[in-house]
Design a protein around this motif. Structure first.
Motif, PDB file in Angstrom:
ATOM      1  N   ARG A   1       0.874  -1.167   0.000  1.00  0.00           N
ATOM      2  CA  ARG A   1       0.000   0.000   0.000  1.00  0.00           C
ATOM      3  C   ARG A   1       0.912   1.218   0.000  1.00  0.00           C
ATOM      4  N   SER A   2       0.708   2.134  -0.935  1.00  0.00           N
ATOM      5  CA  SER A   2       1.540   3.338  -0.994  1.00  0.00           C
ATOM      6  C   SER A   2       0.740   4.525  -0.481  1.00  0.00           C
ATOM      7  N   ILE A   3       1.203   5.069   0.629  1.00  0.00           N
ATOM      8  CA  ILE A   3       0.545   6.260   1.159  1.00  0.00           C
ATOM      9  C   ILE A   3       1.203   7.499   0.552  1.00  0.00           C
ATOM     10  N   LEU A   4       0.441   8.580   0.501  1.00  0.00           N
ATOM     11  CA  LEU A   4       0.929   9.825  -0.095  1.00  0.00           C
ATOM     12  C   LEU A   4       0.921  10.926   0.965  1.00  0.00           C
ATOM     13  N   LEU A   5       2.109  11.436   1.259  1.00  0.00           N
ATOM     14  CA  LEU A   5       2.277  12.513   2.229  1.00  0.00           C
ATOM     15  C   LEU A   5       2.923  13.719   1.556  1.00  0.00           C
ATOM     16  N   GLU A   6       2.880  14.860   2.225  1.00  0.00           N
ATOM     17  CA  GLU A   6       3.507  16.073   1.707  1.00  0.00           C
ATOM     18  C   GLU A   6       4.465  16.657   2.734  1.00  0.00           C
ATOM     19  N   ALA A   7       5.602  17.135   2.239  1.00  0.00           N
ATOM     20  CA  ALA A   7       6.580  17.806   3.088  1.00  0.00           C
ATOM     21  C   ALA A   7       6.693  19.264   2.664  1.00  0.00           C
ATOM     22  N   GLU A   8       7.533  20.011   3.355  1.00  0.00           N
ATOM     23  CA  GLU A   8       7.720  21.422   3.005  1.00  0.00           C
ATOM     24  C   GLU A   8       8.443  21.572   1.667  1.00  0.00           C
ATOM     25  N   ASP A   9       9.424  20.713   1.451  1.00  0.00           N
ATOM     26  CA  ASP A   9      10.164  20.734   0.190  1.00  0.00           C
ATOM     27  C   ASP A   9      10.787  19.354  -0.026  1.00  0.00           C
ATOM     28  N   ALA A  10      11.493  19.177  -1.135  1.00  0.00           N
ATOM     29  CA  ALA A  10      12.032  17.882  -1.506  1.00  0.00           C
ATOM     30  C   ALA A  10      13.048  17.352  -0.499  1.00  0.00           C
ATOM     31  N   TYR A  11      13.906  18.259   0.024  1.00  0.00           N
ATOM     32  CA  TYR A  11      14.934  17.786   0.952  1.00  0.00           C
ATOM     33  C   TYR A  11      14.311  17.354   2.276  1.00  0.00           C
ATOM     34  N   ALA A  12      13.295  18.066   2.723  1.00  0.00           N
ATOM     35  CA  ALA A  12      12.586  17.666   3.940  1.00  0.00           C
ATOM     36  C   ALA A  12      11.905  16.315   3.732  1.00  0.00           C
ATOM     37  N   ALA A  13      11.379  16.083   2.530  1.00  0.00           N
ATOM     38  CA  ALA A  13      10.779  14.792   2.199  1.00  0.00           C
ATOM     39  C   ALA A  13      11.824  13.685   2.273  1.00  0.00           C
ATOM     40  N   HIS A  14      12.987  13.943   1.690  1.00  0.00           N
ATOM     41  CA  HIS A  14      14.070  12.958   1.695  1.00  0.00           C
ATOM     42  C   HIS A  14      14.498  12.627   3.121  1.00  0.00           C
ATOM     43  N   GLN A  15      14.668  13.634   3.946  1.00  0.00           N
ATOM     44  CA  GLN A  15      15.088  13.400   5.328  1.00  0.00           C
ATOM     45  C   GLN A  15      14.056  12.576   6.098  1.00  0.00           C
ATOM     46  N   ALA A  16      12.783  12.870   5.899  1.00  0.00           N
ATOM     47  CA  ALA A  16      11.735  12.125   6.583  1.00  0.00           C
ATOM     48  C   ALA A  16      11.752  10.655   6.166  1.00  0.00           C
ATOM     49  N   ILE A  17      11.943  10.412   4.880  1.00  0.00           N
ATOM     50  CA  ILE A  17      11.983   9.032   4.382  1.00  0.00           C
ATOM     51  C   ILE A  17      13.151   8.266   5.004  1.00  0.00           C
ATOM     52  N   GLN A  18      14.326   8.874   5.034  1.00  0.00           N
ATOM     53  CA  GLN A  18      15.496   8.208   5.602  1.00  0.00           C
ATOM     54  C   GLN A  18      15.273   7.895   7.082  1.00  0.00           C
ATOM     55  N   SER A  19      14.655   8.798   7.781  1.00  0.00           N
ATOM     56  CA  SER A  19      14.371   8.572   9.191  1.00  0.00           C
ATOM     57  C   SER A  19      13.384   7.423   9.383  1.00  0.00           C
ATOM     58  N   LEU A  20      12.331   7.411   8.579  1.00  0.00           N
ATOM     59  CA  LEU A  20      11.321   6.350   8.693  1.00  0.00           C
ATOM     60  C   LEU A  20      11.918   4.978   8.395  1.00  0.00           C
ATOM     61  N   LYS A  21      12.766   4.882   7.384  1.00  0.00           N
ATOM     62  CA  LYS A  21      13.355   3.597   7.026  1.00  0.00           C
ATOM     63  C   LYS A  21      14.263   3.060   8.127  1.00  0.00           C
TER      64      LYS A  21
ATOM     65  N   VAL B   1      -3.364  -4.508   4.575  1.00  0.00           N
ATOM     66  CA  VAL B   1      -2.310  -3.499   4.455  1.00  0.00           C
ATOM     67  C   VAL B   1      -2.886  -2.082   4.484  1.00  0.00           C
ATOM     68  N   THR B   2      -4.108  -1.924   3.984  1.00  0.00           N
ATOM     69  CA  THR B   2      -4.739  -0.607   4.067  1.00  0.00           C
ATOM     70  C   THR B   2      -5.038  -0.255   5.517  1.00  0.00           C
ATOM     71  N   ASN B   3      -5.499  -1.241   6.273  1.00  0.00           N
ATOM     72  CA  ASN B   3      -5.755  -1.018   7.698  1.00  0.00           C
ATOM     73  C   ASN B   3      -4.453  -0.702   8.434  1.00  0.00           C
ATOM     74  N   ALA B   4      -3.385  -1.398   8.085  1.00  0.00           N
ATOM     75  CA  ALA B   4      -2.088  -1.121   8.707  1.00  0.00           C
ATOM     76  C   ALA B   4      -1.631   0.300   8.373  1.00  0.00           C
ATOM     77  N   ALA B   5      -1.821   0.689   7.110  1.00  0.00           N
ATOM     78  CA  ALA B   5      -1.436   2.044   6.702  1.00  0.00           C
ATOM     79  C   ALA B   5      -2.262   3.097   7.430  1.00  0.00           C
ATOM     80  N   ASP B   6      -3.546   2.797   7.655  1.00  0.00           N
ATOM     81  CA  ASP B   6      -4.407   3.727   8.393  1.00  0.00           C
ATOM     82  C   ASP B   6      -3.933   3.912   9.833  1.00  0.00           C
ATOM     83  N   HIS B   7      -3.322   2.890  10.399  1.00  0.00           N
ATOM     84  CA  HIS B   7      -2.753   3.015  11.745  1.00  0.00           C
ATOM     85  C   HIS B   7      -1.423   3.765  11.717  1.00  0.00           C
TER      86      HIS B   7
END
Length: 346
Positions: free
Chosen positions: A70-90, A138-144
């Motif tokens: 399941r691919s969720i769609l989020l928004e960040a302030e800019d591309a670099y902030a998006a990249h940093q958030a992804i690295q942290s989540l992984k 997986v949708t339920n997991a993503a919702d959590h």
């Protein structure tokens, strides 16, 4: 909310086989249920099944990966902030799985793939889902996960529970590359004399046609990670007979046939990287579906996920039987149409 009675539509169904299967999951001969209006499919798959019983190992089936996405769609302030958030989540898989565990005792997050487009974050969350195909799980997991992520990363914003990077019921490259459902490979080695006597062809003709039709023909047609004759026919018939979400034949039919001549004999294989099946879940409560799953041995007492893997192995072998039969028929002028005329017209 008003409920409606579920009607069981009378789609013609027959058991076809037996076929001979081998490999790390299954070693036996069995028949398969196929529900279809295209009646020549039954004898066509049946011919492939008979061929398998004449070969030493039959159809060797390997399930080499499994995951539902399941691919969720989020928004960040800019591309670099998006990249940093992804690295942290992984780097926080354990934390994420603690959240996932609250949604299901079978769902487990095993990987995260991502894409950044501008300030948009496409997170492809990949789970194992036990014996279920796993769409709802997986949708339920993503919702959590979403509210937890937004709390831990307050600079992110919610956009959608699904960003189409999953990619559900669509023909995309990402599924073929990363997988969605069961990744199944089916192989058979057919002695030359059996190819000639039973398929009325030769290994060389089948290999040649596979290259010119499935590979080159699909390429010039603009096919997307797909090189086969008619995976969708067998998938739909098997899905309808076993209570699967039939729309998943869209990504399921993305697969590759590979054929070769080995010491004069025919090596023939079907790879299905997106085979989405489950032995439990929505669609399984109908009487004939339950009976079919039990007869296939996919309701036995096994560890979570084992029945679904068995079902995927059987489904993949069914695809190979139909694919082999059709390719062989098409090496002979007129054979395909003649068989349809004989079986479908009175």
């Amino acid at each position: 909310m008003k409920t409606h009675k579920i009607l069981q539509a009378p789609i013609p169904m027959r058991w076809v086989g037996p076929m001979k299967l081998s490999g790390h999951l299954i070693e036996e001969k069995l028949s398969v249920p196929l529900a279809t209006y295209e009646t020549p499919l039954w004898p066509s798959v049946g011919r492939g099944a008979r061929i398998s019983t004449l070969c030493e190992e039959g159809i060797k089936v390997s399930v080499i990966d499994e995951r539902m996405t399941r691919s969720i769609l989020l928004e960040a302030e800019d591309a670099y902030a998006a990249h940093q958030a992804i690295q942290s989540l992984k780097a926080r898989m354990d934390d994420l799985n603690e959240v996932v565990a609250k949604s299901s005792r079978f769902a487990k997050l095993i990987d995260i793939n991502s894409q950044v487009v501008g300030n948009l974050i496409y997170l492809r969350l990949e789970f194992t889902t036990g014996d279920a195909s796993g769409h709802n799980m997986v949708t339920n997991a993503a919702d959590h996960l979403i509210p937890w992520i937004l709390t831990e990363y307050p600079h992110l914003q919610y956009s959608s529970i699904s960003g189409n990077y999953c990619s559900d019921k669509k023909a995309t490259a990402v599924n073929g590359i990363l997988g969605r459902g069961k990744y199944v490979v089916c192989e058979i080695l057919i002695p030359r004399d059996i190819v000639e006597r039973r398929l009325h062809s030769t290994p060389e003709k089948i290999v040649d046609l596979n290259i010119k039709k499935n590979l080159i023909g699909t390429m010039i047609a603009g096919g997307l990670r797909s090189a086969n004759a008619h995976y969708a026919n067998m998938l739909l018939a098997f899905y309808l007979a076993t209570g699967q979400d039939a729309a998943n034949i869209i990504e399921g039919s993305q697969g590759v046939v590979h054929a070769d001549v080995r010491n004069g004999d025919l090596y023939f294989s079907c790879t299905l990287p997106n085979l989405i099946v489950g032995s439990v879940g929505n669609g399984k409560g109908i009487d004939f579906v339950e009976e079919n799953l039990e007869r296939l041995g996919c309701r036995d007492d096994r560890e979570p996920g084992a029945n679904a893997r068995r079902l995927a192995a059987i489904c993949g072998a069914t695809v190979l039987c139909g694919e082999l039969s059709l390719i062989a028929a098409q090496t002979n002028p007129g054979e395909l149409m003649q068989s349809h005329l004989q079986m479908e017209r009175k």
